[in-house]
Enzyme design. Structure first.
Site, PDB file in Angstrom:
ATOM      1  N   SER A 222     -43.688 -76.579  57.485  1.00 19.75           N
ATOM      2  CA  SER A 222     -45.026 -77.073  57.149  1.00 19.75           C
ATOM      3  C   SER A 222     -44.889 -78.252  56.199  1.00 19.75           C
ATOM      4  O   SER A 222     -44.113 -78.210  55.249  1.00 19.75           O
ATOM      5  CB  SER A 222     -45.834 -75.979  56.460  1.00 19.75           C
ATOM      6  N   CYS A 235     -40.289 -77.024  44.738  1.00 22.75           N
ATOM      7  CA  CYS A 235     -40.259 -76.071  45.854  1.00 22.75           C
ATOM      8  C   CYS A 235     -38.900 -76.204  46.550  1.00 22.75           C
ATOM      9  O   CYS A 235     -38.040 -76.953  46.093  1.00 22.75           O
ATOM     10  CB  CYS A 235     -41.409 -76.354  46.812  1.00 22.75           C
ATOM     11  N   GLN A 240     -34.784 -77.123  52.672  1.00 19.93           N
ATOM     12  CA  GLN A 240     -35.000 -76.274  53.861  1.00 19.93           C
ATOM     13  C   GLN A 240     -35.161 -77.119  55.123  1.00 19.93           C
ATOM     14  O   GLN A 240     -34.637 -76.773  56.178  1.00 19.93           O
ATOM     15  CB  GLN A 240     -36.245 -75.403  53.685  1.00 19.93           C
ATOM     16  N   GLU A 266     -50.110 -79.327  55.138  1.00 23.40           N
ATOM     17  CA  GLU A 266     -49.631 -79.538  53.772  1.00 23.40           C
ATOM     18  C   GLU A 266     -50.141 -78.428  52.841  1.00 23.40           C
ATOM     19  O   GLU A 266     -51.276 -77.953  52.974  1.00 23.40           O
ATOM     20  CB  GLU A 266     -50.100 -80.933  53.371  1.00 23.40           C
ATOM     21  N   THR A 288     -47.947 -69.446  42.013  1.00 25.88           N
ATOM     22  CA  THR A 288     -48.476 -70.102  43.217  1.00 25.88           C
ATOM     23  C   THR A 288     -49.764 -69.432  43.714  1.00 25.88           C
ATOM     24  O   THR A 288     -50.721 -70.108  44.089  1.00 25.88           O
ATOM     25  CB  THR A 288     -47.453 -70.000  44.378  1.00 25.88           C
ATOM     26  N   ARG A 302     -52.231 -71.326  56.939  1.00 24.90           N
ATOM     27  CA  ARG A 302     -51.643 -72.086  58.036  1.00 24.90           C
ATOM     28  C   ARG A 302     -52.102 -71.552  59.384  1.00 24.90           C
ATOM     29  O   ARG A 302     -52.448 -70.379  59.516  1.00 24.90           O
ATOM     30  CB  ARG A 302     -50.110 -72.047  57.927  1.00 24.90           C
ATOM     31  N   THR A 323     -36.353 -68.256  59.062  1.00 26.79           N
ATOM     32  CA  THR A 323     -37.356 -68.025  58.005  1.00 26.79           C
ATOM     33  C   THR A 323     -36.924 -66.846  57.148  1.00 26.79           C
ATOM     34  O   THR A 323     -36.157 -65.984  57.596  1.00 26.79           O
ATOM     35  CB  THR A 323     -38.754 -67.741  58.607  1.00 26.79           C
TER      36      THR A 323
HETATM   37  N1  LIG Z   1     -50.488 -74.166  47.912  1.00 27.68           N
HETATM   38  C1  LIG Z   1     -49.205 -74.409  47.641  1.00 27.68           C
HETATM   39  N2  LIG Z   1     -48.401 -74.742  48.661  1.00 27.68           N
HETATM   40  C2  LIG Z   1     -47.115 -74.961  48.383  1.00 27.68           C
HETATM   41  C3  LIG Z   1     -46.584 -74.849  47.091  1.00 27.68           C
HETATM   42  N3  LIG Z   1     -45.260 -75.138  47.142  1.00 27.68           N
HETATM   43  C4  LIG Z   1     -44.995 -75.412  48.435  1.00 27.68           C
HETATM   44  N4  LIG Z   1     -46.101 -75.316  49.184  1.00 27.68           N
HETATM   45  C5  LIG Z   1     -46.261 -75.508  50.623  1.00 27.68           C
HETATM   46  O1  LIG Z   1     -45.621 -74.453  51.310  1.00 27.68           O
HETATM   47  C6  LIG Z   1     -45.269 -74.909  52.613  1.00 27.68           C
HETATM   48  C7  LIG Z   1     -43.822 -74.535  52.880  1.00 27.68           C
HETATM   49  O2  LIG Z   1     -43.706 -73.194  53.058  1.00 27.68           O
HETATM   50  P1  LIG Z   1     -42.462 -72.647  53.925  1.00 27.68           P
HETATM   51  O3  LIG Z   1     -41.185 -73.268  53.466  1.00 27.68           O
HETATM   52  O4  LIG Z   1     -42.833 -72.728  55.369  1.00 27.68           O
HETATM   53  O5  LIG Z   1     -42.387 -71.227  53.348  1.00 27.68           O
HETATM   54  P2  LIG Z   1     -42.697 -69.825  53.862  1.00 27.68           P
HETATM   55  O6  LIG Z   1     -43.427 -69.661  55.115  1.00 27.68           O
HETATM   56  O7  LIG Z   1     -43.367 -69.244  52.705  1.00 27.68           O
HETATM   57  O8  LIG Z   1     -41.252 -69.167  54.048  1.00 27.68           O
HETATM   58  P3  LIG Z   1     -39.902 -69.646  54.720  1.00 27.68           P
HETATM   59  O9  LIG Z   1     -40.103 -69.810  56.203  1.00 27.68           O
HETATM   60  O10 LIG Z   1     -39.027 -68.521  54.412  1.00 27.68           O
HETATM   61  O11 LIG Z   1     -39.473 -70.915  54.055  1.00 27.68           O
HETATM   62  C8  LIG Z   1     -45.452 -76.412  52.629  1.00 27.68           C
HETATM   63  O12 LIG Z   1     -46.634 -76.718  53.354  1.00 27.68           O
HETATM   64  C9  LIG Z   1     -45.608 -76.750  51.162  1.00 27.68           C
HETATM   65  O13 LIG Z   1     -46.431 -77.896  50.950  1.00 27.68           O
HETATM   66  C10 LIG Z   1     -47.466 -74.480  46.032  1.00 27.68           C
HETATM   67  O14 LIG Z   1     -47.093 -74.347  44.881  1.00 27.68           O
HETATM   68  N5  LIG Z   1     -48.762 -74.272  46.362  1.00 27.68           N
HETATM   69 ZN   LIG Z   2     -42.669 -78.033  49.143  1.00 25.07          ZN
END
Ligand SMILES: Nc1nc2c(ncn2[C@@H]2O[C@H](COP(=O)(O)OP(=O)(O)OP(=O)(O)O)[C@@H](O)[C@H]2O)c(=O)[nH]1
Ligand SMILES: [Zn+2]
EC number: 3.5.4.25
Length: 369
Positions: A222, A235, A240, A266, A288, A302, A323
């Site tokens: 994402s 992050c 990743q 995003e 978060t 999402r 993931t």
């Molecule tokens: N709202 C918010 N979004 C965040 C933050 N940090 C990162 N993101 C968003 O989280 C998303 C990335 O999440 P992923 O890496 O897909 O994480 P996940 O689904 O939780 O788990 P993995 O697949 O294990 O990585 C991106 O769209 C980032 O912009 C935060 O502090 N707040």
């Molecule tokens: Zn990020």
């Protein structure tokens, strides 16, 4: 429930309802981003608190999300049990836009102690109200509105069902594809996707030759402008993404194929500006999840059916998924994709993202060390 739309006097500033549902939703998203009001079917006119510029607009009531209302101590925990449920606030004085922004924006919490008293009123247009909060999230603005304001100007009609066609993944199609050698691997094709109404353009990188004999190694990434492009340490998104591209490219060396979907969602779907607002709250000590709640936004918003549709268009319904997030596996399976294996995708931490990763592990069920 009454007729499809509340009766309104002729010439009261509501545009015609003749457009198709998905077009109405697209126009409503656009309206909110520009600060124009929307007119809910079976409900009032709503003016977005953050973006509106209508000078002199005032209203007796505001619509916000339950989690934000709880943060402001405007409802009790029971009323806020569903964090994204709509709450209708009645103020002792009429809200002008400055007062509405103080209710909407946590950045103003210290500077603007709230004037009360407020009371929460029952909403008999709850479905439309919930859809309006969702529309604000899609527009990337704060989910807060003046309700039936004076002096709001021409309003864009919107009905809750309009969102269903706007987000229908079946409307996504391949728009263009091209060979794209990348640093991670030269045998790569980029595929770009478009839907007629939602203007976000998602892409997929496909490494090697698609084959139905063997499920591809897939990453759903994402968008994270701060992490992917600017090297943010807050992050783990940048590392990743890089590791996912390399792993997908490596599959080709092992006789398979790999796919990285780059989803324009995003901040887990709350948009860049709202994510940066959440970062400010994180600097004040909120994690978060609580930061998003203080903004009145979901911590996970999402759209995984979109990812399933992209995989279908590439030609696969079965994947090995990189993931650490079991919810992501479940969401993709619920969208009709068979996940034969979860491949862990954990990268080394740094001093700035240890709390972010701990929250993933402790509060959102990620399988992380
Ligand atoms: N709202 C918010 N979004 C965040 C933050 N940090 C990162 N993101 C968003 O989280 C998303 C990335 O999440 P992923 O890496 O897909 O994480 P996940 O689904 O939780 O788990 P993995 O697949 O294990 O990585 C991106 O769209 C980032 O912009 C935060 O502090 N707040
Ligand atoms: Zn990020």
């Amino acid at each position: 429930m009454g007729p499809a739309q509340r009766p309104r006097a002729a010439g009261d500033g509501v545009r015609s309802l003749s457009a198709s549902p998905s077009r109405r939703a697209a126009q409503a998203v656009d309206a909110l981003r520009h600060g124009w009001p929307i007119a809910l079917a079976n409900g009032p006119v709503l003016l977005p608190a953050e973006t509106a510029f209508a000078p002199g607009a005032t209203a007796e009531r505001m619509l916000i999300g339950a989690a934000r209302a709880e943060t402001l101590k405007l409802v009790n925990q029971r009323e806020a049990a569903v964090p994204h449920a709509p709450v209708l606030l009645h103020g002792a004085e009429r809200f002008d836009l400055a007062a509405a922004r103080a209710v909407a924006d946590p950045a103003l919490d210290l500077a603007h102690p709230l004037k009360g008293p407020f009371r929460a009123e029952p909403i008999d247009w709850a479905e439309s109200a919930a859809a309006a909060l969702e529309l604000a999230r899609i527009a990337g603005i704060l989910p807060a509105f003046l309700v039936d304001p004076s002096g709001a100007g021409e309003a864009q009609p919107f009905a809750p069902a309009d969102l269903t066609s706007f987000t229908d993944p079946a409307r996504l199609a391949i728009a263009a594809r091209a060979r794209l050698p990348v640093a991670a691997g030269e045998d790569c094709e980029i595929v770009a996707f478009r839907a007629p109404d939602d203007l976000r353009e998602h892409v997929a990188l496909v490494f090697g030759m698609p084959s139905s004999d063997r499920p591809p190694l897939v990453r759903l990434h994402s968008e994270c402008l701060t992490g992917d492009v600017l090297g943010s340490l807050k992050c783990d998104c940048g590392p990743q993404l890089d590791a996912a591209l390399h792993a997908a490219a490596q599959e080709v060396q092992h006789g398979g194929w790999g796919v990285v979907l780059y989803l324009r969602q995003e901040g887990r779907g709350i948009g860049l500006v709202n994510k940066l607002r959440a970062y400010r709250l994180q600097d004040q000590g909120f994690d978060t999840i609580d930061a998003n709640r203080r903004l009145g936004l979901p911590d996970e918003a999402r759209d995984f059916p979109v990812a399933a549709r992209m995989l279908e268009l590439i030609g696969t319904g079965t994947v090995r998924l990189m993931t650490n997030n079991p919810e992501k596996v479940a969401a993709l399976e619920a969208a009709g994709v068979s996940v034969t294996e979860r491949v862990p995708h954990s990268l080394p931490d740094n001093p700035h993202n240890t709390r972010y990763l701990a929250t993933k592990r402790d509060r959102t069920g990620h399988l992380l060390p």
